[in-house]
Motif scaffolding. Structure first.
Motif, mmCIF file in Angstrom:
data_model
loop_
_atom_site.group_PDB
_atom_site.id
_atom_site.type_symbol
_atom_site.label_atom_id
_atom_site.label_comp_id
_atom_site.label_asym_id
_atom_site.label_seq_id
_atom_site.Cartn_x
_atom_site.Cartn_y
_atom_site.Cartn_z
ATOM 1 N N UNK A 103 32.305 33.988 50.611
ATOM 2 C CA UNK A 103 33.686 34.407 50.876
ATOM 3 C C UNK A 103 33.704 35.744 51.602
ATOM 4 N N UNK A 104 34.758 35.931 52.446
ATOM 5 C CA UNK A 104 34.929 37.187 53.165
ATOM 6 C C UNK A 104 36.135 37.950 52.665
ATOM 7 N N UNK A 105 36.467 38.994 53.394
ATOM 8 C CA UNK A 105 37.626 39.813 53.042
ATOM 9 C C UNK A 105 38.062 40.538 54.302
ATOM 10 N N UNK A 106 39.371 40.501 54.630
ATOM 11 C CA UNK A 106 39.871 41.232 55.790
ATOM 12 C C UNK A 106 41.311 41.655 55.538
ATOM 13 N N UNK A 107 42.038 41.997 56.635
ATOM 14 C CA UNK A 107 43.393 42.547 56.508
ATOM 15 C C UNK A 107 44.383 41.533 55.947
ATOM 16 N N UNK A 108 44.070 40.222 55.977
ATOM 17 C CA UNK A 108 45.000 39.224 55.465
ATOM 18 C C UNK A 108 44.991 39.136 53.941
ATOM 19 N N UNK A 109 44.093 39.827 53.302
ATOM 20 C CA UNK A 109 44.088 39.814 51.847
ATOM 21 C C UNK A 109 42.689 39.608 51.293
ATOM 22 N N UNK A 110 42.587 39.697 49.978
ATOM 23 C CA UNK A 110 41.318 39.538 49.291
ATOM 24 C C UNK A 110 41.356 38.231 48.500
ATOM 25 N N UNK A 111 40.679 37.181 48.977
ATOM 26 C CA UNK A 111 40.739 35.899 48.259
ATOM 27 C C UNK A 111 40.073 35.961 46.892
ATOM 28 N N UNK A 112 39.196 36.941 46.710
ATOM 29 C CA UNK A 112 38.496 37.025 45.423
ATOM 30 C C UNK A 112 39.461 37.307 44.277
ATOM 31 N N UNK A 113 40.500 38.120 44.537
ATOM 32 C CA UNK A 113 41.457 38.429 43.477
ATOM 33 C C UNK A 113 42.171 37.170 42.998
ATOM 34 N N UNK B 82 41.753 34.965 39.082
ATOM 35 C CA UNK B 82 42.801 34.400 38.230
ATOM 36 C C UNK B 82 42.553 32.917 37.983
ATOM 37 N N UNK B 83 42.113 32.194 39.003
ATOM 38 C CA UNK B 83 41.874 30.763 38.863
ATOM 39 C C UNK B 83 40.753 30.495 37.859
ATOM 40 N N UNK B 84 39.717 31.349 37.861
ATOM 41 C CA UNK B 84 38.555 31.112 37.007
ATOM 42 C C UNK B 84 38.696 31.693 35.613
ATOM 43 N N UNK B 85 39.780 32.377 35.331
ATOM 44 C CA UNK B 85 39.988 32.965 34.016
ATOM 45 C C UNK B 85 40.795 32.006 33.148
ATOM 46 N N UNK B 86 40.211 31.432 32.077
ATOM 47 C CA UNK B 86 40.960 30.467 31.257
ATOM 48 C C UNK B 86 42.206 31.062 30.604
ATOM 49 N N UNK B 87 42.247 32.397 30.457
ATOM 50 C CA UNK B 87 43.407 33.020 29.848
ATOM 51 C C UNK B 87 44.552 33.198 30.846
ATOM 52 N N UNK C 211 35.964 31.923 54.097
ATOM 53 C CA UNK C 211 37.369 32.121 53.738
ATOM 54 C C UNK C 211 37.638 33.606 53.529
ATOM 55 N N UNK C 212 38.670 34.121 54.195
ATOM 56 C CA UNK C 212 39.007 35.545 54.052
ATOM 57 C C UNK C 212 40.493 35.771 53.854
ATOM 58 N N UNK C 213 41.236 34.688 53.619
ATOM 59 C CA UNK C 213 42.683 34.794 53.479
ATOM 60 C C UNK C 213 43.077 34.308 52.087
ATOM 61 N N UNK C 214 43.813 35.141 51.371
ATOM 62 C CA UNK C 214 44.258 34.795 50.029
ATOM 63 C C UNK C 214 45.120 33.530 50.028
ATOM 64 N N UNK D 247 33.379 38.914 39.596
ATOM 65 C CA UNK D 247 33.270 37.474 39.782
ATOM 66 C C UNK D 247 32.133 36.900 38.945
ATOM 67 N N UNK D 248 30.999 37.618 38.913
ATOM 68 C CA UNK D 248 29.880 37.139 38.097
ATOM 69 C C UNK D 248 30.233 37.165 36.610
ATOM 70 N N UNK D 249 31.099 38.108 36.210
ATOM 71 C CA UNK D 249 31.492 38.195 34.810
ATOM 72 C C UNK D 249 32.319 36.984 34.381
ATOM 73 N N UNK D 250 33.036 36.352 35.317
ATOM 74 C CA UNK D 250 33.852 35.186 34.998
ATOM 75 C C UNK D 250 33.005 33.922 34.812
ATOM 76 N N UNK D 251 31.757 33.936 35.267
ATOM 77 C CA UNK D 251 30.971 32.703 35.321
ATOM 78 C C UNK D 251 29.656 32.866 34.564
ATOM 79 N N UNK D 252 29.107 31.741 34.165
ATOM 80 C CA UNK D 252 27.753 31.718 33.604
ATOM 81 C C UNK D 252 26.803 31.256 34.697
#
Length: 584
Positions: A417-427, A431-436, A374-377, A470-475
């Motif tokens: 996960x990948x990343x290209x000109x369509x966006x960064x899915x990691x960003x 947000x999804x993995x942050x309970x706040x 996946x490389x598209x946000x 990303x690792x900081x969001x998870x155990x």
């Protein structure tokens, strides 16, 4: 001696004809009068330019020469002349003086084959194609019949050229041909092409007309349908009103309900036939299908959870204890507080099946989202609904399919996960993995906030090749590979039965000792997990079925029997690898 040249834009004639001409251009009038005064022949020549030519290059180097039979000056200043054409001539040494062209002329001999059978057949074929052409174009049919039946060959060719509106280039090609047969061949080629073009145009026009008629027919039928529905009390107004009531009764938050009512008002003002009206209706249906207040309310029982984990997974005591700790916190707090769990380990160690067991232990729905490649946000956030083919993101789609707002969602292969000109899915994933932050997650398609805090997210990965954020969001919970004894235990408790189910065996007919299992593990597998062991066990059962004509005869799988059954399979694989190496 040079002859006078009279240029014409759209007049090309053949010899042996009497041609009336009208001229109003001063240069053309002067040319006619000069030829008559000097008692010279006149050459009618086609021109390349639209306006009166100004240079010799504006004229073609061929024309038709003839005698001036009569000149009549009309009251408006124009000249009416009658020319009797005699020969086709080529032009050379062209010159122009005061707009009057003169040139040396050389007659072009034309072979008279007008009485040959082939020439007559060609004329008949041209006449037949012209009749087909007149059925599709606005020709004067009576005039065409007269041309076809009564005109001599030269007049026939000229009349067809003028009536069918041949291009100047094609008319010049016909004029330049040195036999009547060749002239007719060129004409037949051109008329056939014109007839095919007309046929295609007619087909297209008929199709367009049919589509327009079908559109009018559908509009009339739909209007009648609406009238019938109004009589029966089932019209679009009732559907629209029913949609509004569903919005009002739904458990959407206030902001989402206001957005839905606003879009409903826009939809109501549009025609049911419009594309935008259909898109808005689809959008409202998507909003209503979301599980705003639907959840799996099964109580958390730690004893049951431990029993499920122990029954479905052998070993992995530290991992199962950490999972039970997480479930205990969930039971105490009533929510998903704490870090997101991320299982890291080699393929086949049971990461995904462990996630299924957690969902079963909690009594919740289970959904898996593969993140490999996946490389598209937009995979997470969805597309704006103004785009063609817009849809919600995969998180919202998973919730809609679960019909629950607190399922277990597994983010599989998060390290792929990948990343290209369509966006960064990691960003978006951060947000999804942050309970706040995920309490107000906004999908681009829905354009309203949705609370993801009730969802239990679990990630899996083969390696720690991820960003620090990303690792900081998870155990991270590393699942080590299995020892030989653990593999024997897993095979005894799970894999043999699974292989039997896959091949149709009765498990009671499978006799294999722990030593035989260790022999199989040591000699035929080389992995941390148990997938390869599963494949080899299945291969043993398949091979035995083949030897016993598809019957699962009670069989003891000793080390010798294992070698006998798997030798053919592994020898073929080794030969294949060696063969590839030789070719390389």
């Amino acid at each position: 001696m040079k002859n006078y040249i009279l240029p014409f834009r759209d007049l090309i004639v053949h010899p042996g004809l009497t041609v009336p001409i009208y001229v109003d251009n001063p240069a053309s009038i002067a040319c006619l009068e000069a030829a008559a005064r000097d008692n010279l022949k006149l050459v009618i020549t086609p021109q390349r330019s639209w306006s009166y030519p100004g240079a010799p290059n504006d004229l073609y180097d061929i024309g038709t020469i003839g005698d001036i039979a009569q000149i009549l000056r009309l009251p408006d200043g124009t000249l009416h002349a009658i020319i009797r054409t005699t020969d086709v001539v080529t032009l050379s040494d062209l010159s122009v003086e005061k707009g009057i062209f003169t040139a040396q002329t050389t007659p072009l001999a034309i072979i008279d084959d007008s009485t040959d059978n082939q020439t007559i057949a060609l004329r008949n074929k041209v006449a037949e194609n012209i009749q087909n052409l007149t059925q599709n174009r606005k020709f004067k049919l009576e005039k065409m019949r007269a041309i076809i039946n009564d005109y001599p060959l030269a007049a026939f060719i000229d009349a067809v050229i003028q009536t069918c509106e041949f291009d100047v280039e094609d008319a010049v090609r016909i004029l330049r041909a040195q036999s009547w047969r060749e002239k007719l061949m060129i004409m037949l080629e051109k008329i056939t092409l014109m007839a095919e073009t007309v046929r295609i145009e007619t087909s297209i026009n008929r199709r367009v007309q049919q589509q327009m008629e079908n559109g009018r027919r559908e509009a009339i039928l739909q209007e009648k349908m609406r009238a019938i529905q109004r009589e029966m009390g089932e019209d679009d107004e009732m559907d629209t009103e029913s949609l509004r009531k569903r919005i009002e009764r739904s458990a959407m938050p206030r902001d989402a309900k206001e957005k839905a009512i606003s879009e409903w008002k826009r939809m109501r003002s549009m025609s049911p036939m419009s594309n935008e009206g259909g898109l808005l209706k689809t959008y409202l249906e998507e909003l209503l299908s979301m599980p705003w207040d639907k959840s799996d309310a099964a109580p958390i029982d730690l004893k049951t959870a431990r029993a499920v984990l122990d029954s479905e997974h052998s070993g992995m005591v530290p991992v199962k204890e950490r999972i039970l700790e997480h479930i205990a916190v969930m039971k105490k707090t009533g929510g998903n507080r704490g870090s997101i769990l991320c299982f890291v380990g080699a393929p086949g160690v049971g990461k995904t099946s462990l996630c299924k067991s957690i969902a079963c232990a909690l009594g919740r729905k289970y959904q898996r989202i593969s993140l490999g490649g996946i490389s598209d946000e937009a995979h997470f956030r969805g597309h704006r609904k103004t785009y063609i083919g817009a849809q919600t993101g995969r998180i919202m789609d998973a919730l809609k399919r679960c019909k629950s707002n607190n399922p277990v969602i597994v983010l599989d292969e998060i390290d792929k996960m990948g990343r290209d000109w369509r966006g960064d899915p990691e960003s978006a994933l951060l947000e999804i993995l942050d309970p706040e932050q995920n309490k107000t997650f906004r999908d681009h398609y829905l354009e309203v906030d949705f609370d993801l805090s009730n969802v239990l997210f679990i990630a899996t990965a083969n390696s720690l090749n991820m960003s620090n954020a990303l690792k900081d969001r998870m155990e991270i919970i590393e699942i080590p590979g299995y020892s030989e004894d653990e593999k024997v235990q897993i095979a005894r408790e799970h894999l043999i039965k699974r292989a039997a189910d896959d091949t149709g065996w009765n498990p009671d007919n499978i006799i294999i000792s722990d030593d035989a299992l260790r022999y199989l593990i040591r000699n035929y597998t080389s992995e941390d997990g148990v997938r390869e062991l599963q494949r080899e066990l299945t291969a043993l059962l398949r091979r035995t079925l083949l030897e016993h004509d598809g019957e699962d005869v009670k069989t003891e799988f000793t080390p010798e029997k294992i070698d006998e059954l798997l030798r053919t399979r592994h020898s073929a694989a080794m030969a294949k690898r060696i063969g590839f190496g030789v070719r390389a």
